[in-house]
Design a protein around this motif. Structure first.
Motif, PDB file in Angstrom:
ATOM      1  N   SER A  58      57.034   6.558  -7.576  1.00  0.00           N
ATOM      2  CA  SER A  58      58.041   6.902  -8.581  1.00  0.00           C
ATOM      3  C   SER A  58      57.534   8.010  -9.496  1.00  0.00           C
ATOM      4  CB  SER A  58      58.370   5.678  -9.444  1.00  0.00           C
ATOM      5  OG  SER A  58      58.978   4.661  -8.697  1.00  0.00           O
ATOM      6  N   THR A  59      58.458   8.708 -10.118  1.00  0.00           N
ATOM      7  CA  THR A  59      58.084   9.653 -11.164  1.00  0.00           C
ATOM      8  C   THR A  59      57.831   8.880 -12.452  1.00  0.00           C
ATOM      9  OG1 THR A  59      60.355  10.009 -11.935  1.00  0.00           O
ATOM     10  CG2 THR A  59      59.553  11.433 -10.155  1.00  0.00           C
ATOM     11  N   LEU A  60      57.081   9.483 -13.353  1.00  0.00           N
ATOM     12  CA  LEU A  60      56.872   8.880 -14.666  1.00  0.00           C
ATOM     13  C   LEU A  60      58.207   8.687 -15.373  1.00  0.00           C
ATOM     14  CD1 LEU A  60      55.177   7.961 -17.088  1.00  0.00           C
ATOM     15  CD2 LEU A  60      54.955  10.388 -17.728  1.00  0.00           C
ATOM     16  N   ARG A  61      59.072   9.658 -15.277  1.00  0.00           N
ATOM     17  CA  ARG A  61      60.377   9.554 -15.940  1.00  0.00           C
ATOM     18  C   ARG A  61      61.159   8.344 -15.415  1.00  0.00           C
ATOM     19  NH1 ARG A  61      63.100  13.248 -18.824  1.00  0.00           N
ATOM     20  NH2 ARG A  61      61.773  14.959 -18.073  1.00  0.00           N
ATOM     21  N   GLU A  62      61.105   8.095 -14.123  1.00  0.00           N
ATOM     22  CA  GLU A  62      61.821   6.952 -13.554  1.00  0.00           C
ATOM     23  C   GLU A  62      61.277   5.640 -14.107  1.00  0.00           C
ATOM     24  OE1 GLU A  62      63.020   5.102  -9.172  1.00  0.00           O
ATOM     25  OE2 GLU A  62      61.437   6.624  -9.334  1.00  0.00           O
ATOM     26  N   ILE A  63      59.961   5.536 -14.250  1.00  0.00           N
ATOM     27  CA  ILE A  63      59.364   4.322 -14.799  1.00  0.00           C
ATOM     28  C   ILE A  63      59.769   4.150 -16.258  1.00  0.00           C
ATOM     29  CG2 ILE A  63      57.199   3.162 -15.358  1.00  0.00           C
ATOM     30  CD1 ILE A  63      57.969   3.225 -12.351  1.00  0.00           C
ATOM     31  N   LEU A  64      59.781   5.225 -17.018  1.00  0.00           N
ATOM     32  CA  LEU A  64      60.209   5.140 -18.416  1.00  0.00           C
ATOM     33  C   LEU A  64      61.665   4.701 -18.518  1.00  0.00           C
ATOM     34  CD1 LEU A  64      58.517   8.401 -19.748  1.00  0.00           C
ATOM     35  CD2 LEU A  64      57.864   6.063 -20.325  1.00  0.00           C
ATOM     36  N   GLU A  65      62.509   5.231 -17.665  1.00  0.00           N
ATOM     37  CA  GLU A  65      63.926   4.860 -17.681  1.00  0.00           C
ATOM     38  C   GLU A  65      64.121   3.404 -17.256  1.00  0.00           C
ATOM     39  OE1 GLU A  65      66.674   6.365 -18.619  1.00  0.00           O
ATOM     40  OE2 GLU A  65      65.688   8.224 -19.257  1.00  0.00           O
ATOM     41  N   THR A  66      63.330   2.941 -16.310  1.00  0.00           N
ATOM     42  CA  THR A  66      63.510   1.597 -15.765  1.00  0.00           C
ATOM     43  C   THR A  66      62.911   0.523 -16.658  1.00  0.00           C
ATOM     44  OG1 THR A  66      63.422   2.527 -13.522  1.00  0.00           O
ATOM     45  CG2 THR A  66      63.133   0.138 -13.729  1.00  0.00           C
ATOM     46  N   PHE A  67      61.742   0.804 -17.265  1.00  0.00           N
ATOM     47  CA  PHE A  67      61.008  -0.249 -17.979  1.00  0.00           C
ATOM     48  C   PHE A  67      60.836  -0.004 -19.474  1.00  0.00           C
ATOM     49  CE2 PHE A  67      59.624  -0.531 -13.548  1.00  0.00           C
ATOM     50  CZ  PHE A  67      59.912  -1.858 -13.294  1.00  0.00           C
ATOM     51  N   GLY A  68      61.227   1.162 -19.943  1.00  0.00           N
ATOM     52  CA  GLY A  68      61.085   1.442 -21.366  1.00  0.00           C
ATOM     53  C   GLY A  68      61.843   0.430 -22.220  1.00  0.00           C
ATOM     54  N   GLY A  69      61.143  -0.193 -23.166  1.00  0.00           N
ATOM     55  CA  GLY A  69      61.755  -1.194 -24.028  1.00  0.00           C
ATOM     56  C   GLY A  69      61.738  -2.595 -23.464  1.00  0.00           C
ATOM     57  N   LYS A  70      61.399  -2.743 -22.176  1.00  0.00           N
ATOM     58  CA  LYS A  70      61.346  -4.071 -21.548  1.00  0.00           C
ATOM     59  C   LYS A  70      59.935  -4.639 -21.527  1.00  0.00           C
ATOM     60  CE  LYS A  70      65.250  -3.087 -18.477  1.00  0.00           C
ATOM     61  NZ  LYS A  70      65.685  -2.944 -17.057  1.00  0.00           N
ATOM     62  N   ILE A  71      58.941  -3.762 -21.556  1.00  0.00           N
ATOM     63  CA  ILE A  71      57.544  -4.164 -21.492  1.00  0.00           C
ATOM     64  C   ILE A  71      56.715  -2.999 -22.022  1.00  0.00           C
ATOM     65  CG2 ILE A  71      57.157  -3.281 -19.140  1.00  0.00           C
ATOM     66  CD1 ILE A  71      55.458  -5.836 -18.639  1.00  0.00           C
ATOM     67  N   GLY A  72      55.528  -3.313 -22.559  1.00  0.00           N
ATOM     68  CA  GLY A  72      54.647  -2.254 -23.013  1.00  0.00           C
ATOM     69  C   GLY A  72      54.145  -1.414 -21.851  1.00  0.00           C
ATOM     70  N   LEU A  73      53.840  -0.152 -22.124  1.00  0.00           N
ATOM     71  CA  LEU A  73      53.383   0.770 -21.090  1.00  0.00           C
ATOM     72  C   LEU A  73      52.055   1.380 -21.495  1.00  0.00           C
ATOM     73  CD1 LEU A  73      56.760   2.615 -20.376  1.00  0.00           C
ATOM     74  CD2 LEU A  73      55.759   0.731 -19.062  1.00  0.00           C
ATOM     75  N   GLU A  74      51.035   1.181 -20.670  1.00  0.00           N
ATOM     76  CA  GLU A  74      49.728   1.798 -20.861  1.00  0.00           C
ATOM     77  C   GLU A  74      49.605   2.887 -19.801  1.00  0.00           C
ATOM     78  OE1 GLU A  74      45.237   0.305 -20.164  1.00  0.00           O
ATOM     79  OE2 GLU A  74      46.327  -0.816 -21.721  1.00  0.00           O
ATOM     80  N   ILE A  75      49.750   4.124 -20.220  1.00  0.00           N
ATOM     81  CA  ILE A  75      49.916   5.251 -19.314  1.00  0.00           C
ATOM     82  C   ILE A  75      48.605   6.026 -19.223  1.00  0.00           C
ATOM     83  CG2 ILE A  75      51.191   7.383 -18.892  1.00  0.00           C
ATOM     84  CD1 ILE A  75      53.446   6.113 -20.678  1.00  0.00           C
ATOM     85  N   GLU A  76      47.952   5.939 -18.069  1.00  0.00           N
ATOM     86  CA  GLU A  76      46.694   6.662 -17.891  1.00  0.00           C
ATOM     87  C   GLU A  76      46.955   8.041 -17.299  1.00  0.00           C
ATOM     88  OE1 GLU A  76      42.479   6.718 -15.437  1.00  0.00           O
ATOM     89  OE2 GLU A  76      43.613   4.832 -15.512  1.00  0.00           O
ATOM     90  N   ILE A  77      46.509   9.062 -18.007  1.00  0.00           N
ATOM     91  CA  ILE A  77      46.568  10.431 -17.489  1.00  0.00           C
ATOM     92  C   ILE A  77      45.311  10.651 -16.649  1.00  0.00           C
ATOM     93  CG2 ILE A  77      46.684  12.875 -18.048  1.00  0.00           C
ATOM     94  CD1 ILE A  77      47.952  12.162 -20.695  1.00  0.00           C
ATOM     95  N   LYS A  78      45.490  10.778 -15.350  1.00  0.00           N
ATOM     96  CA  LYS A  78      44.343  10.926 -14.464  1.00  0.00           C
ATOM     97  C   LYS A  78      43.732  12.326 -14.554  1.00  0.00           C
ATOM     98  CE  LYS A  78      43.245   8.011 -12.094  1.00  0.00           C
ATOM     99  NZ  LYS A  78      42.389   6.814 -12.348  1.00  0.00           N
ATOM    100  N   GLY A  79      44.586  13.363 -14.756  1.00  0.00           N
ATOM    101  CA  GLY A  79      44.058  14.709 -14.765  1.00  0.00           C
ATOM    102  C   GLY A  79      43.624  15.101 -13.346  1.00  0.00           C
ATOM    103  N   PRO A  80      42.772  16.103 -13.200  1.00  0.00           N
ATOM    104  CA  PRO A  80      42.013  16.791 -14.248  1.00  0.00           C
ATOM    105  C   PRO A  80      42.661  18.076 -14.749  1.00  0.00           C
ATOM    106  CG  PRO A  80      41.158  17.422 -12.112  1.00  0.00           C
ATOM    107  CD  PRO A  80      42.315  16.485 -11.847  1.00  0.00           C
ATOM    108  N   GLU A  81      43.903  18.338 -14.375  1.00  0.00           N
ATOM    109  CA  GLU A  81      44.535  19.605 -14.724  1.00  0.00           C
ATOM    110  C   GLU A  81      44.674  19.728 -16.248  1.00  0.00           C
ATOM    111  OE1 GLU A  81      46.345  17.729 -11.037  1.00  0.00           O
ATOM    112  OE2 GLU A  81      46.094  17.139 -13.143  1.00  0.00           O
ATOM    113  N   PRO A  82      44.233  20.841 -16.847  1.00  0.00           N
ATOM    114  CA  PRO A  82      44.364  21.022 -18.293  1.00  0.00           C
ATOM    115  C   PRO A  82      45.812  20.926 -18.776  1.00  0.00           C
ATOM    116  CG  PRO A  82      42.840  22.644 -17.404  1.00  0.00           C
ATOM    117  CD  PRO A  82      43.475  21.958 -16.227  1.00  0.00           C
ATOM    118  N   GLU A  83      46.755  21.356 -17.925  1.00  0.00           N
ATOM    119  CA  GLU A  83      48.161  21.341 -18.332  1.00  0.00           C
ATOM    120  C   GLU A  83      48.809  19.972 -18.211  1.00  0.00           C
ATOM    121  OE1 GLU A  83      48.037  23.116 -14.093  1.00  0.00           O
ATOM    122  OE2 GLU A  83      46.789  23.059 -15.894  1.00  0.00           O
TER     123      GLU A  83
END
Length: 257
Positions: free
Chosen positions: A92-117
């Motif tokens: 899934s995309t991050l946006r899809e997860i936010l739309e599906t679960f935002g407000g229903k459960i806490g989200l701990e979002i790990e940025i794997k990187g290593p891209e600076p952008e």
């Protein structure tokens, strides 16, 4: 009030393929306080939820995920590691997860990187969900990514992930590095492995205004150690065990009262 919060690592991977909608949905059903999810960038710089660099680990494709566009990933199936017969998931995309679960459960979002952008791209999306920030935290092993994310998303909690200790490290070095890498990252909290936790380390970090969370809390001895030190939040692959232990503590506390 709960004695500690439980974060389901990549959802409930015993029940569904990790880092998938089904795995996160199961965490909601079982009563987790939050789910941990990993975010990587595709070749066309779309943030997707997947832990590994290589797709061959547990999918129907092979190759490095950063070489695939999101369009190419849409039909890739994510398999259950320990149960090939289980229903497959998808990336899934991050946006899809936010739309599906935002407000229903806490989200701990790990940025794997290593891209600076990565911080700017992910931060642009998270800025669209500011109403959910109180239920989110962003984590990374990379202080630079956390600093960039905080500059993009003022007020969003950012925590430093601290890796397992190298063989030469004493606990004094771990404590010293945890304090100063956290300061370097301007982190709200540092996530330590239970083997790295001591009363001295907890006190030192808190004296610098840094909270402590724990990761890989997967057996009862680690649960006992983490809770005895007053760590308020832990991440586990064994959600049911952690939940049973927390319920036991609640009952014991009620009996004491």
């Amino acid at each position: 009030m709960s004695p500690f919060q439980i974060v389901a690592h990549r959802g409930i991977p015993t029940d569904a393929p990790e880092n998938t909608i089904a795995s996160f949905r199961r965490a909601v059903e079982l009563g987790a306080d939050a789910v941990e999810l990993d975010v990587r960038l595709t070749a066309d710089r779309i943030p997707v939820v997947y832990h590994y660099f290589y797709l061959g680990e547990n999918t129907t494709a092979s190759g490095a995920i950063y070489d695939f566009t999101y369009e190419q990933l849409k039909n890739v199936q994510v398999l259950h590691k320990n149960n090939p017969a289980a229903e497959a998931g998808r990336i899934s995309t991050l946006r899809e997860i936010l739309e599906t679960f935002g407000g229903k459960i806490g989200l701990e979002i790990e940025i794997k990187g290593p891209e600076p952008e990565a911080a700017e791209i992910i931060g642009n999306i998270l800025n669209e969900y500011q109403s959910l920030w109180s239920t989110m935290e962003v984590t990374s092993y990379e202080p630079a990514l956390l600093i960039a994310l905080q500059e993009k998303c003022l007020g969003l909690a950012a925590d430093l992930l601290f890796p397992r200790s190298e063989s030469w490290m004493g606990l004094d070095v771990v404590q010293y590095m945890a304090v100063h890498r956290s300061r370097l990252a301007r982190a709200r909290a540092v996530h330590l492995h239970p083997t790295q936790l001591t009363e001295t380390a907890v006190a030192d970090l808190r004296s610098h205004g840094i909270e402590i969370h724990a990761w890989d809390v997967n057996d009862e001895s680690f649960l006992k150690k983490v809770t005895s030190l007053g760590v308020p939040r832990l991440c586990t692959d064994n959600f049911r065990q952690a939940l049973d232990y927390r319920n036991h503590l609640k009952i014991a506390h009620g009996q004491e009262r």
